[in-house]
Write an enzyme that holds these catalytic residues in place. Structure first.
Site, PDB file in Angstrom:
ATOM      1  CG  ASP A   1      -1.968  -1.053   1.194  1.00  0.00           C
ATOM      2  OD1 ASP A   1      -2.274  -1.557   0.101  1.00  0.00           O
ATOM      3  OD2 ASP A   1      -2.489  -1.392   2.281  1.00  0.00           O
ATOM      4  CD  GLN A   2       0.195   6.980  -2.254  1.00  0.00           C
ATOM      5  OE1 GLN A   2      -0.985   6.782  -2.505  1.00  0.00           O
ATOM      6  NE2 GLN A   2       0.816   8.076  -2.660  1.00  0.00           N
TER       7      GLN A   2
END
Length: 251
Positions: free
Chosen positions: A75-76
């Site tokens: 995930d970012q």
């Protein structure tokens, strides 16, 4: 096979992330929080882990130094170990290892409360993607499709937070965050599934300004040699400072 540690300056055409391991077949980097594993669209201008235009169908970057096949995602907001292949045949082998759950993925996270010394979480998770937003939820009464093991490394009694070492058995979207929050062990700094009052307190008291989730170790059989390869990514300075302020020893 030992890791070959290289600085990003030695390979600017492939990535600007710190390189943890690189050989003829694969490259493994330490992705910072805030950097995408890959662009969300072909025209995206947001910073991604590898350089060049990204093919969403092939899961491949066309970098100035040649093609780079992304093997998995973080995930970012999650930092840590991210792996890519340097040829298509190796990419197929690596993706097969992930599909067969033959890769050990370990994470460090700081959570609310004390889940106990160790254990396993089993849940059924469903993910909904709508209008650019992704949300995952636990569905009660269904057979589990998500599994992780955890081990508590340290607990802070007065702040009521725990440092966990988590091994993902499956790989679902937002899995750790959702499984933890469903048990009231919200990840600190999580602005989607988290405990927002605690997030505000931790930001004020400890300077925690982001999600405390870090992919710290990836272990697998090397796709070419078959030898065991284990690569670790050190915690970023901001997360290390949070642990130090709590009197916890960074791993």
């Amino acid at each position: 096979m030992p890791s070959v540690v290289m600085s990003s300056a030695e390979s600017p055409a492939i990535t600007t992330c710190p390189i943890l391991h690189r050989d003829r077949f694969i490259v493994i980097v330490n992705k910072p929080a805030g950097v995408l594993s890959h662009p969300n669209t072909a025209r995206s201008t947001e910073k991604a882990a590898f350089e060049g235009r990204y093919d969403l169908d092939q899961k491949c970057f066309d970098s100035p130094a040649g093609k780079v096949w992304l093997i998995h995602r973080l995930d970012q907001d999650t930092s840590g170990v991210l792996m890519a292949a340097l040829d298509e045949k190796t990419a197929e082998k690596c993706r097969a290892l992930f599909d067969e759950d033959a890769v050990q993925k370990q994470y460090l996270t700081l959570v609310r409360g004390n889940p106990g010394p160790e254990g396993t979480w089993l849940d059924n998770l469903t993910t909904i993607r709508e209008k650019g937003h992704v949300r995952t939820a636990v569905i009660k009464g269904r057979l589990p499709n998500a599994e992780l093991d955890f081990r508590t490394l340290a607990h802070h009694a007065s702040e009521k937070v725990s440092l966990l070492d988590i091994t993902l058995i499956t790989g679902k979207t937002h899995q750790i965050r959702v499984q933890a929050s469903s048990r009231q062990h919200h990840l600190l700094g999580d602005d989607v599934y988290g405990h927002f009052e605690l997030n505000r307190k931790m930001k004020k008291d400890l300077g925690l300004k982001r999600l405390f989730l870090h992919a710290h170790r990836l272990t697998l059989k090397h796709p070419a040699s078959g030898q065991r390869l284990s690569v670790e990514a050190p915690l970023a300075e901001d997360l290390t400072k949070v642990l130090s302020r709590l009197g916890m020893t960074p791993v």
